[in-house]
Design an enzyme around this catalytic site. Structure first.
Site, mmCIF file in Angstrom:
data_model
loop_
_atom_site.group_PDB
_atom_site.id
_atom_site.type_symbol
_atom_site.label_atom_id
_atom_site.label_comp_id
_atom_site.label_asym_id
_atom_site.label_seq_id
_atom_site.Cartn_x
_atom_site.Cartn_y
_atom_site.Cartn_z
ATOM 1 N N GLU A 227 61.264 60.872 27.156
ATOM 2 C CA GLU A 227 61.701 59.470 27.250
ATOM 3 C C GLU A 227 62.372 59.341 28.611
ATOM 4 O O GLU A 227 63.490 59.815 28.807
ATOM 5 C CB GLU A 227 62.644 59.153 26.086
ATOM 6 C CG GLU A 227 62.754 57.680 25.799
ATOM 7 C CD GLU A 227 63.790 57.001 26.660
ATOM 8 O OE1 GLU A 227 63.404 56.498 27.744
ATOM 9 O OE2 GLU A 227 64.956 56.995 26.291
ATOM 10 N N CYS A 261 68.050 52.897 30.200
ATOM 11 C CA CYS A 261 66.623 52.969 30.556
ATOM 12 C C CYS A 261 65.919 51.677 30.185
ATOM 13 O O CYS A 261 64.994 51.259 30.873
ATOM 14 C CB CYS A 261 65.972 54.161 29.864
ATOM 15 S SG CYS A 261 66.359 54.315 28.132
HETATM 16 P P1 NDP Z 1 68.784 63.673 34.929
HETATM 17 O O1 NDP Z 1 67.436 63.306 34.499
HETATM 18 O O2 NDP Z 1 68.916 64.592 36.088
HETATM 19 O O3 NDP Z 1 69.572 64.301 33.682
HETATM 20 C C1 NDP Z 1 69.158 64.174 32.330
HETATM 21 C C2 NDP Z 1 69.201 65.538 31.657
HETATM 22 O O4 NDP Z 1 68.210 66.379 32.233
HETATM 23 C C3 NDP Z 1 70.525 66.278 31.867
HETATM 24 O O5 NDP Z 1 70.824 67.041 30.724
HETATM 25 C C4 NDP Z 1 70.221 67.166 33.043
HETATM 26 O O6 NDP Z 1 71.086 68.270 33.142
HETATM 27 C C5 NDP Z 1 68.803 67.577 32.732
HETATM 28 N N1 NDP Z 1 68.033 68.012 33.889
HETATM 29 C C6 NDP Z 1 68.029 67.492 35.125
HETATM 30 N N2 NDP Z 1 67.153 68.140 35.908
HETATM 31 C C7 NDP Z 1 66.587 69.093 35.147
HETATM 32 C C8 NDP Z 1 65.627 70.124 35.400
HETATM 33 N N3 NDP Z 1 65.050 70.269 36.587
HETATM 34 N N4 NDP Z 1 65.303 70.953 34.392
HETATM 35 C C9 NDP Z 1 65.870 70.815 33.190
HETATM 36 N N5 NDP Z 1 66.797 69.884 32.898
HETATM 37 C C10 NDP Z 1 67.147 69.018 33.859
HETATM 38 O O7 NDP Z 1 69.589 62.365 35.213
HETATM 39 P P2 NDP Z 1 70.809 62.123 36.238
HETATM 40 O O8 NDP Z 1 72.059 62.312 35.495
HETATM 41 O O9 NDP Z 1 70.695 62.889 37.502
HETATM 42 O O10 NDP Z 1 70.529 60.599 36.567
HETATM 43 C C11 NDP Z 1 69.619 60.328 37.619
HETATM 44 C C12 NDP Z 1 68.671 59.241 37.232
HETATM 45 O O11 NDP Z 1 67.981 59.546 36.029
HETATM 46 C C13 NDP Z 1 69.302 57.911 36.921
HETATM 47 O O12 NDP Z 1 69.642 57.239 38.082
HETATM 48 C C14 NDP Z 1 68.222 57.266 36.109
HETATM 49 O O13 NDP Z 1 67.242 56.748 36.962
HETATM 50 C C15 NDP Z 1 67.643 58.378 35.324
HETATM 51 N N6 NDP Z 1 68.164 58.474 33.948
HETATM 52 C C16 NDP Z 1 67.457 57.916 32.947
HETATM 53 C C17 NDP Z 1 67.945 57.955 31.661
HETATM 54 C C18 NDP Z 1 67.211 57.349 30.541
HETATM 55 O O14 NDP Z 1 67.821 57.014 29.525
HETATM 56 N N7 NDP Z 1 65.904 57.229 30.624
HETATM 57 C C19 NDP Z 1 69.223 58.562 31.345
HETATM 58 C C20 NDP Z 1 69.898 59.158 32.475
HETATM 59 C C21 NDP Z 1 69.365 59.102 33.718
HETATM 60 P P3 NDP Z 1 72.296 68.295 34.208
HETATM 61 O O15 NDP Z 1 73.185 67.169 33.883
HETATM 62 O O16 NDP Z 1 72.896 69.629 33.983
HETATM 63 O O17 NDP Z 1 71.638 68.132 35.550
#
Ligand code: NDP
Length: 453
Positions: A227, A261
């Site tokens: 998602e 989102c």
């Molecule tokens: P991320 O996508 O980076 O984080 C979401 C989750 O994924 C966190 O638990 C994060 O861990 C983990 N994660 C990130 N990179 C990896 C990877 N390479 N391998 C495995 N797990 C990973 O979101 P951000 O917090 O950086 O937000 C950045 C952007 O993401 C926002 O500006 C928005 O555009 C989008 N976003 C979308 C959401 C939605 O509901 N669809 C929710 C949040 C963000 P960790 O925190 O340890 O990096």
């Protein structure tokens, strides 16, 4: 793990990361517990889920305050989030029997063919900070009730929420290994997915994280649900109730301080009502109160992290440099905390960041279109396809248009929202698979065909 209160910039007590040995022990426990958990009756698992819902309702404030402290959500929205988690527990506690019932295909006196729905084992959930309780419960309530065990890797800025969710299940009486939080950074995830005891993966988050996690799941041939982001259209047609559209549109763009989102991000407005809509929208946007998220009268809290606020600001600045017109907002507030005001930009070029990318903060891009067909064209001119909202007094017209939008859901005369009774998920780069409803509980089950004669 370091945590910062985004409203005050105060550093909160750090929470220890799990070592490799602790991760290994948690996976062992998840596998061991699965062997007995899967054999419990569905009614026992449903009763425990109902108890989790009760726990959330009894201690709503305790949980809501943790979310507000760690990621800055206005307290009234944090309370609503915990209540919604209780609702999804109630929903699956009531519906799991019918959702997981055998699907009988042939039933004759001496021959029977049916599909049974069996658990698959430990499922890893990688979750974001924006709805730190809801995103987890919408995975866990169905997946655990189907007989799987869950391992949560929560976002690094909300480890307190991760621990609190573990507590909800413990207090509800779940065996310890059914749901565990791994306090780890994202660099540990690929190794965990490669562990052949993990049987499924779900992620809510950015496209970048989705590609990493989905790629690793693909290499391991694991079922996965992704998602991801969205840049949802909010279409206002020439026969819309403009005042209501402006009021609901404001909420749709600014819920969770704009970090959702399924927030309405691109406002696509018929030129016949464009001026009236933009005036009403700016009035509504400027009436919102921004400030202390622990204050019940606050509409907009801080952005969850400074780097995320800086990203939003940069996207807005680039859009303005490309020819956009700033109507309101547009500069971070000059105060402690990561506060960004609700912002409206008109004349947005389609190839600017606000036209093309997901803007994960309280900034609305507004477009004027001459007719309905152009509205659909602009709405679909996006790499994303999560939700969408259409405003018209003609419900048949709304329904026909809804069918033409490339997204996982469309709401006519309502904002896009998730609801335990309805499937939720996206198309295109918004991801794949569905959460919630009957579709969600079947994301992590073995749909087994059984032929008996
Ligand atoms: P991320 O996508 O980076 O984080 C979401 C989750 O994924 C966190 O638990 C994060 O861990 C983990 N994660 C990130 N990179 C990896 C990877 N390479 N391998 C495995 N797990 C990973 O979101 P951000 O917090 O950086 O937000 C950045 C952007 O993401 C926002 O500006 C928005 O555009 C989008 N976003 C979308 C959401 C939605 O509901 N669809 C929710 C949040 C963000 P960790 O925190 O340890 O990096």
């Amino acid at each position: 793990m370091e945590r910062v209160n985004p409203a005050t910039e105060a550093v909160l007590d750090p929470i220890d990361e799990h070592t490799d040995t602790a991760i290994e022990a948690a996976i062992d426990r998840s596998v061991d517990t699965y062997e007995t958990w899967r054999d419990r009756s569905l009614s026992q698992r449903r009763r425990l889920l109902a108890a989790a819902g009760d726990e959330l309702r009894e201690n709503t404030m305790e949980y809501a305050e943790i979310a507000t402290r760690e990621m800055g959500k206005p307290i009234t929205e944090a309370i609503a989030e915990i209540e919604k988690c209780a609702w999804v527990c109630d929903h699956y506690a009531e519906q799991a029997d019918s959702y997981l019932a055998d699907e009988v295909i042939r039933s004759e006196p001496h021959a029977k063919t049916f599909v049974s729905h069996e658990p698959i084992g430990p499922v890893l959930a990688v979750m974001p900070w924006n709805y730190p309780f809801w995103q987890v419960f919408r995975f866990a309530a169905p997946a655990l009730t189907a007989g799987n065990t869950g391992l949560l890797k929560h976002a690094s800025n909300v480890p307190g929420c991760a621990k609190a969710i573990e507590r909800v299940f413990e207090r509800a009486g779940y065996p310890r290994g059914v749901f565990q939080s791994l306090i780890v950074g994202s660099d540990a995830i690929e190794g965990i997915i490669e562990d052949d005891r993990i049987r499924g993966v779900t992620l809510t988050g950015s496209e970048r994280a989705g590609r990493a996690v989905g790629g690793a799941a693909g290499r391991e041939l694991l079922p996965s649900v992704l998602e991801l982001g969205g840049s949802d259209p909010f279409i206002v047609l020439d026969d819309a109730d403009v005042e209501t559209a402006a009021r609901v549109g404001t909420r749709a763009r600014t819920l969770n301080s704009g970090q959702s989102c399924i927030a309405a991000k691109r406002f696509i407005v018929h030129e016949a009502v464009y001026d009236a809509f933009v005036d009403a929208f700016i009035t509504e946007i400027e009436s919102l109160s921004i400030g202390d998220p622990t204050d019940e009268s606050t509409d907009i809290g801080p952005q969850a992290r400074k780097d995320l606020m800086d990203d939003v600001h940069e996207q807005i600045q680039q859009t303005l440099r490309a020819g956009g017109t700033l109507e309101t907002g547009g500069e971070p507030l000059d105060r402690e905390g990561y506060f960004y005001p609700p912002t409206v930009v008109t004349d947005v070029p389609h190839d600017s960041p606000m036209g093309r990318e997901e803007v994960f903060g309280p900034a609305a891009a507004v477009f004027s279109v001459p007719d309905e067909d152009t509205a659909v064209e602009v709405a679909n001119d996006s790499t994303y396809g999560l939700g969408g909202s259409i405003w018209t007094e003609d419900l048949d017209r709304g329904e026909q248009l809804a069918r033409r939008i490339e997204s996982g859901c469309v709401f006519v005369n309502e904002l896009t929202k998730s609801d335990p009774r309805l499937p939720f998920g996206g198309v295109k780069q918004s991801g794949y698979g569905r959460e919630l409803s009957e579709h969600g509980i079947k994301s992590f089950v073995n749909e087994k065909t059984v032929w008996v004669q």
